[in-house]
Each structure stands twice: as structure tokens, then as C-alpha cells.
Design an enzyme around this catalytic site. Structure first.
Site, PDB file in Angstrom:
ATOM      1  CG  ASP A 185      -2.146  -0.611   1.122  1.00  0.00           C
ATOM      2  OD1 ASP A 185      -2.399  -1.026  -0.014  1.00  0.00           O
ATOM      3  OD2 ASP A 185      -2.788  -0.739   1.971  1.00  0.00           O
TER       4      ASP A 185
ATOM      5  CE  LYS B 142      -5.276   7.964  -4.091  1.00  0.00           C
ATOM      6  NZ  LYS B 142      -5.677   7.569  -2.636  1.00  0.00           N
TER       7      LYS B 142
ATOM      8  CG  MET C  20      -8.081   8.351   6.483  1.00  0.00           C
ATOM      9  SD  MET C  20      -9.178   6.849   5.847  1.00  0.00           S
ATOM     10  CE  MET C  20      -9.445   5.799   7.443  1.00  0.00           C
TER      11      MET C  20
HETATM   12  N1  SAH Z   1      -4.536   1.007   9.187  1.00  0.00           N
HETATM   13  C1  SAH Z   1      -3.738   2.257   9.256  1.00  0.00           C
HETATM   14  C2  SAH Z   1      -4.602   3.372   9.075  1.00  0.00           C
HETATM   15  C3  SAH Z   1      -5.172   3.343   7.316  1.00  0.00           C
HETATM   16  S1  SAH Z   1      -5.934   4.689   7.273  1.00  0.00           S
HETATM   17  C4  SAH Z   1      -3.235   2.341  10.493  1.00  0.00           C
HETATM   18  O1  SAH Z   1      -3.588   1.572  11.565  1.00  0.00           O
HETATM   19  O2  SAH Z   1      -2.496   3.355  11.012  1.00  0.00           O
HETATM   20  C5  SAH Z   1      -4.830   6.048   6.543  1.00  0.00           C
HETATM   21  C6  SAH Z   1      -4.923   6.998   7.798  1.00  0.00           C
HETATM   22  O3  SAH Z   1      -3.936   6.714   8.618  1.00  0.00           O
HETATM   23  C7  SAH Z   1      -4.370   8.403   7.100  1.00  0.00           C
HETATM   24  O4  SAH Z   1      -5.195   9.192   6.430  1.00  0.00           O
HETATM   25  C8  SAH Z   1      -3.917   8.886   8.527  1.00  0.00           C
HETATM   26  O5  SAH Z   1      -4.741   9.491   9.075  1.00  0.00           O
HETATM   27  C9  SAH Z   1      -3.324   7.726   9.519  1.00  0.00           C
HETATM   28  N2  SAH Z   1      -1.893   7.535   8.984  1.00  0.00           N
HETATM   29  C10 SAH Z   1      -1.161   6.423   8.416  1.00  0.00           C
HETATM   30  N3  SAH Z   1       0.117   6.715   8.697  1.00  0.00           N
HETATM   31  C11 SAH Z   1       0.373   7.741   9.501  1.00  0.00           C
HETATM   32  C12 SAH Z   1       1.376   8.421   9.674  1.00  0.00           C
HETATM   33  N4  SAH Z   1       2.563   7.983   9.646  1.00  0.00           N
HETATM   34  N5  SAH Z   1       1.224   9.588  10.355  1.00  0.00           N
HETATM   35  C13 SAH Z   1       0.014  10.347  10.698  1.00  0.00           C
HETATM   36  N6  SAH Z   1      -1.052   9.813  10.249  1.00  0.00           N
HETATM   37  C14 SAH Z   1      -0.890   8.477   9.760  1.00  0.00           C
END
Ligand code: SAH
Length: 258
Positions: A37, A59, A176
Site C-alpha cells: 500500500d 496510488k 483521515m
Molecule cells: N491501518 C492504518 C490506517 C489506514 S487509514 C493504521 O493502523 O495506522 C490511513 C490514515 O492513517 C491516514 O489518512 C492517516 O490519518 C493515518 N496515518 C497513517 N500513517 C500515518 C502516519 N505515519 N502519520 C500520521 N497519520 C498516519
């Protein structure tokens, strides 16, 4: 004899490779195919054997995200071909990011899936600021919520969440939430005080991490002023009080000396 393949859904954590679990590192090292991803950092993909095939399905792999059904089809085919498939998802595979749907579809196609936890972005974001998510003085629990609803659905009831977080003293961690921040702010203000501390953390755990701290009433303006975009986590609640006091102290000093 044809050896059956395997399928492992692996949480890649927030980005820093050192935050991977030992199980995740082992699964990546044994993979013959990786389906990756967007939010998975290159340093983590680099832990795969040189011989492994890496497929970017976010993407980065094209102009649009690869459709979910196509990703699942690729995985099912690869497992049938005897490959050791690792599906790398940012954070924890079962916290947003549709890991649950993916497992359901694979299982329905007769593919057994092993899931390896990752550190979810919300945890990493708050810890990177040196703040605890719960604290006996400030928060009895945590709510993880998405700011991005499935197309056609209404999304979370922010006003109800605001009341619950205020009454039950819970920290609210919003994934998000950047693009909907103005709406989220307005709705949360129906149940939470305007001065409730908020932190926004972008790229948590990565070298390019940035953050801002403000009052809830200034969330949207702060995101704009600081140019904080995706991926960010927004954390709302009194556990951020100490950081807010420091930020406001700095502002006051700036205004006196400026
Ligand atoms: N499964 C992931 C979440 C996926 S949804 C998890 O457990 O973290 C994607 C969202 O996760 C992004 O839009 C953001 O809100 C958050 N996110 C993922 N990686 C991030 C990071 N390194 N720093 C801040 N937010 C992050």
C-alpha cells in the site's frame, strides 16, 4: 508435489522500520511476492529479499488506487501458484484501511490468511509527542474514529462523539480527518469546549514528521496555516493540555518579543 502458497496480511506500522514487529520482519524476509500500500515506507519494502516481486497497489502504482477486487484476485492467483504472499498495509491491518474486508474476500475464495499486527498511526503519533493516550488525571479511554466515510454513508456522528468524549473523559483519535476538518471541528464544538486541546501529527515516526497543537476552535485554521496535510492523525482531548500550554506560552513570548 505442488506446495501450497501462503498469504499473510502484515501491519507495516506508521513508517519507521524499527517499529515493525519481529513477526512482520520475518514474514517480509520470507516473502516471494509483496503487495504494498501507499503508506508503507520504502525502507520497509527494502527488507524483502532481492528476489521478491514487489507490486505497488496504491496510488504510486498508477494514477488511481488499484481496485480492491483486482488486488484480491492477484493475491488469490499468487497463492494458487505456490507463492508466499505478503500484503503490506500501513499501521495495523485491522484499523481502518479495509483489512477486514480483504480477509473476508480471501477466505471466501478458500485462501487462509494470517494477520500480523502493526503499530497503528494513532498510537505512534501520540507517543512521538511524548504524550500518553490515557492518563488517570485526563482520560479514561480512547476512541479511534475515521473522518472519511464510505461513499454514500453519513460517517460518524461527531456531535454524539463529542458529548461522549466530554462526559466519559475519552481521548478522540481521528484518522483521515484532514479534508473534513472544518466540518469535524464545527460538529465537535457542539459537545466539547472551544479550548479543548488538539494535536495534529503528520508523517508520525518518519524523519519528515511535523505537528501542531492548538485549541479545537482553531483546528481548521491551524491545519491551513501550518500546511499540514495527509497522512495526519488528529488527537482531541485533555491529554494534550501540557503541550498546548507550552505552545501557547511560546506564542505569548513571540508576541511580547515580536
Ligand atoms: N491501518 C492504518 C490506517 C489506514 S487509514 C493504521 O493502523 O495506522 C490511513 C490514515 O492513517 C491516514 O489518512 C492517516 O490519518 C493515518 N496515518 C497513517 N500513517 C500515518 C502516519 N505515519 N502519520 C500520521 N497519520 C498516519
Amino acid at each position: 508435489m505442488h506446495r501450497p502458497g501462503t498469504c499473510t496480511l502484515v501491519g507495516a506500522g506508521p513508517g519507521d522500520p524499527e517499529l515493525l514487529t519481529v513477526k512482520a520482519v520475518r514474514a517480509i524476509a520470507q516473502a516471494t511476492v509483496l503487495m504494498v500500500d501507499d503508506l508503507v515506507s520504502d525502507d520497509i519494502v527494502a527488507l524483502a529479499p532481492a528476489s521478491a516481486r514487489v507490486v505497488h497497489v496504491g496510488k504510486r502504482g498508477g494514477c488511481q488506487s488499484t481496485p480492491q477486487a483486482f488486488i484480491e484476485k492477484l493475491m488469490i492467483q499468487a497463492v494458487a501458484n505456490g507463492e508466499r504472499v505478503v500484503r503490506l498495509k500501513g499501521g495495523d491491518p485491522f484499523v481502518f484501511g479495509r483489512g477486514g474486508e480483504e480477509v473476508e474476500h480471501l477466505q471466501a475464495a478458500g485462501v487462509a490468511v494470517t494477520v500480523v499486527n502493526g503499530i497503528t498511526a494513532g498510537l505512534a503519533a501520540v507517543t512521538s509527542l511524548g504524550v500518553p493516550l490515557t492518563h488517570r488525571e485526563h482520560a479514561h479511554g480512547v476512541v479511534f474514529v475515521t473522518g472519511h466515510a464510505k461513499p454514500g454513508s453519513t460517517g460518524p456522528d461527531w456531535a454524539a462523539l463529542a458529548h461522549t468524549c466530554q462526559q466519559a473523559r475519552l481521548t478522540l483519535v481521528i484518522y483521515m480527518g484532514v479534508s473534513g476538518a472544518a466540518h469535524i471541528q464545527a460538529q465537535l464544538l457542539t459537545g466539547l469546549p472551544a479550548c479543548t486541546p488538539v494535536a495534529i501529527v503528520q508523517h508520525a515516526s518518519l524523519p519528515q514528521q511535523r505537528h501542531a497543537v492548538c485549541e479545537l476552535q482553531h483546528l481548521h485554521a491551524t491545519l491551513k496555516a501550518e500546511q499540514l496535510g495527509s497522512p495526519s492523525v488528529i488527537v482531541v482531548g485533555d491529554v494534550m493540555q501540557g503541550l498546548l500550554a507550552v505552545a501557547q506560552g511560546d506564542q505569548a513570548v513571540l508576541q511580547r518579543t515580536g
